[in-house]
Enzyme design. Structure first.
Site, PDB file in Angstrom:
ATOM      1  N   ILE A  17       0.879  -0.599  -0.372  1.00 29.15           N
ATOM      2  CA  ILE A  17      -0.298  -0.024   0.537  1.00 29.15           C
ATOM      3  C   ILE A  17       1.308   0.853   0.307  1.00 29.15           C
ATOM      4  O   ILE A  17       0.379   2.348  -0.616  1.00 29.15           O
ATOM      5  CB  ILE A  17      -1.027  -0.447   1.195  1.00 29.15           C
ATOM      6  CG1 ILE A  17      -2.311   0.893   0.693  1.00 29.15           C
ATOM      7  CG2 ILE A  17      -0.024   0.082   2.747  1.00 29.15           C
ATOM      8  CD1 ILE A  17      -3.505   0.952  -0.318  1.00 29.15           C
ATOM      9  N   ALA A  18       2.135   1.514   0.499  1.00 27.13           N
ATOM     10  CA  ALA A  18       3.061   2.305   0.656  1.00 27.13           C
ATOM     11  C   ALA A  18       3.575   2.715  -0.944  1.00 27.13           C
ATOM     12  O   ALA A  18       3.460   3.668  -1.544  1.00 27.13           O
ATOM     13  CB  ALA A  18       4.374   1.865   1.443  1.00 27.13           C
ATOM     14  N   ARG A  45      11.992  -0.430   8.785  1.00 32.66           N
ATOM     15  CA  ARG A  45      12.526  -0.663  10.483  1.00 32.66           C
ATOM     16  C   ARG A  45      13.650  -1.655  10.168  1.00 32.66           C
ATOM     17  O   ARG A  45      14.113  -2.080  10.972  1.00 32.66           O
ATOM     18  CB  ARG A  45      11.079  -1.707  10.423  1.00 32.66           C
ATOM     19  CG  ARG A  45      10.148  -1.120  11.754  1.00 32.66           C
ATOM     20  CD  ARG A  45       9.456  -2.206  11.882  1.00 32.66           C
ATOM     21  NE  ARG A  45       8.887  -2.976  10.805  1.00 32.66           N
ATOM     22  CZ  ARG A  45       8.296  -4.089  10.447  1.00 32.66           C
ATOM     23  NH1 ARG A  45       7.737  -4.534  12.616  1.00 32.66           N
ATOM     24  NH2 ARG A  45       7.540  -4.961   9.406  1.00 32.66           N
ATOM     25  N   LYS A  78      -6.109   3.511   6.348  1.00 30.83           N
ATOM     26  CA  LYS A  78      -7.026   2.634   7.237  1.00 30.83           C
ATOM     27  C   LYS A  78      -6.669   1.755   7.837  1.00 30.83           C
ATOM     28  O   LYS A  78      -6.353   0.738   7.106  1.00 30.83           O
ATOM     29  CB  LYS A  78      -8.687   2.812   6.412  1.00 30.83           C
ATOM     30  CG  LYS A  78      -8.355   2.430   4.618  1.00 30.83           C
ATOM     31  CD  LYS A  78      -8.642   0.935   5.296  1.00 30.83           C
ATOM     32  CE  LYS A  78      -8.412  -0.374   3.746  1.00 30.83           C
ATOM     33  NZ  LYS A  78      -7.913  -1.653   4.197  1.00 30.83           N
ATOM     34  N   TYR A  86      11.387   5.002  11.507  1.00 26.71           N
ATOM     35  CA  TYR A  86      10.760   5.510  11.779  1.00 26.71           C
ATOM     36  C   TYR A  86      10.600   6.578  12.578  1.00 26.71           C
ATOM     37  O   TYR A  86      10.578   7.504  12.435  1.00 26.71           O
ATOM     38  CB  TYR A  86       9.349   5.075  12.642  1.00 26.71           C
ATOM     39  CG  TYR A  86       8.371   3.660  11.603  1.00 26.71           C
ATOM     40  CD1 TYR A  86       9.301   3.145  10.334  1.00 26.71           C
ATOM     41  CD2 TYR A  86       7.875   2.541  12.432  1.00 26.71           C
ATOM     42  CE1 TYR A  86       8.828   2.066   9.711  1.00 26.71           C
ATOM     43  CE2 TYR A  86       7.643   1.809  11.790  1.00 26.71           C
ATOM     44  CZ  TYR A  86       8.042   1.606  10.182  1.00 26.71           C
ATOM     45  OH  TYR A  86       7.706   0.089   9.425  1.00 26.71           O
TER      46      TYR A  86
END
Length: 327
Positions: free
Chosen positions: A14-15, A36, A96, A57
């Site tokens: 999705i990124a 990470r 979401k 992050y």
């Protein structure tokens, strides 16, 4: 026009979808990615031509040149990641569901307000042209008063007890990954129900593999919504009113066509292709809001996002499903 500089937190599928959309928006600059591990950040950065690649992050959030960060981690990390970015002074677009539950959502929304920062759930469905046209025609009375919304999101995803969707520690299950779309569509068209009747099948790992709900409204309307990660069926949606119906074609949350059928008339097929992969519209919405100085979107307002989370909470309460982080 000065470009808005984006960071992407996480490197999953999705990124990549949002990275592609950002690259297709001329006033956007996909400047940095955080992961990470350095290996993952480098691989993602090479694929999407992102110059700054961070192995944590925290390093991404603290990049002084970023305007907004898109969060694309698993559901259970959204609240933690949002707090990190907001406390670092960054605007946030969060995939979401915005959080695992309403309590977490309230906390993050309060923090964004306190910091004077923009926050939006990445509910891309609300920006898809066919969905927006359907909503406009419903509001204009093309099918009369809506009495019934039926929406289904089901795919047969191979069982893997270590996979994200089957892991309760990652808030896996059909509801938060898939069921949020039927719920959001029902809420978009009918608002908050007066009562909910819901049931689910919890699989071997304890997550919901199949769920359904009837949202009941005192004015006589109903929404019937289902989601499953173990069954395959057409993922369409019907909006039925007193003077006709609209069918959002498969897959309804990013459908590029719908059929409208008024009483006494022939069905009319409306085709509305979207640009690129369909994610560009929410990128533009973030840009418009930031340039206008708005702290939330009128299309995906925080109050509606929070209300939907309370409804999903109620569905889970009826099933007796509590995620490990909530226990």
């Amino acid at each position: 026009m000065e470009k808005i500089r984006w960071g992407i937190l996480a490197t999953g599928w999705i990124a990549g979808q949002l990275a592609q959309a950002i690259h297709n928006q001329p006033d956007a600059d996909c400047l940095a990615v955080g992961s990470r591990s350095q290996q993952s950040a480098d691989a993602f950065g090479r694929k999407w031509h992102i110059p700054r690649r961070y192995s944590t992050y925290e390093a991404l959030a603290n990049d002084p040149d970023l305007d907004v960060i898109y969060i694309a981690t698993p559901h259970n990390l959204h609240a933690e990641n949002m707090k990190l970015c907001l406390n670092a002074g960054k605007h946030v677009l969060c995939e979401k569901p915005i959080t695992v539950n309403a309590a977490q959502a309230r906390e993050c929304m309060a923090l964004a307000k306190e910091k004077g920062l923009f926050l939006m759930e990445a509910m891309w469905m609300k920006f898809i042209p066919a969905v927006r046209q359907m909503q406009e025609w419903v509001e204009n009375g093309r099918i009369g008063t809506v009495h019934l919304v039926q929406a289904h999101f089901s795919f047969n995803i191979p069982y893997n007890p270590q996979g994200r969707l089957y892991d309760p520690a990652l808030a896996g299950g059909a509801l938060l990954d898939m069921g949020i779309y039927p719920a959001t569509l029902a809420h978009l068209l009918l608002g908050k129900p007066d009562r909910i009747l819901s049931a689910a099948h919890l699989g071997e790992t304890g997550v919901d593999e199949l769920n359904s709900a009837i949202w009941q409204y005192d004015r006589g309307a109903q929404a019937v919504i289902t989601s499953s990660q173990r069954l395959e069926r057409p993922c369409d949606a019907y909006i039925t009113g007193s003077r006709g119906y609209i069918r959002l074609h498969e897959n309804f949350w990013h459908s590029q066509a719908f059929t409208i059928k008024a009483h006494g008339a022939e069905p009319e097929l409306v085709e509305m292709p979207y640009e690129g992969n369909g994610y560009i519209y929410q990128v533009r919405e973030v840009h418009d809001c930031l340039r206008a100085g708005w702290l939330e979107s009128a299309v995906v307002p925080l109050a509606q996002t929070l209300e939907i989370m309370t409804l999903l909470d109620e569905m889970r309460r009826q099933w007796g499903l509590v995620y490990p982080d909530e226990a």
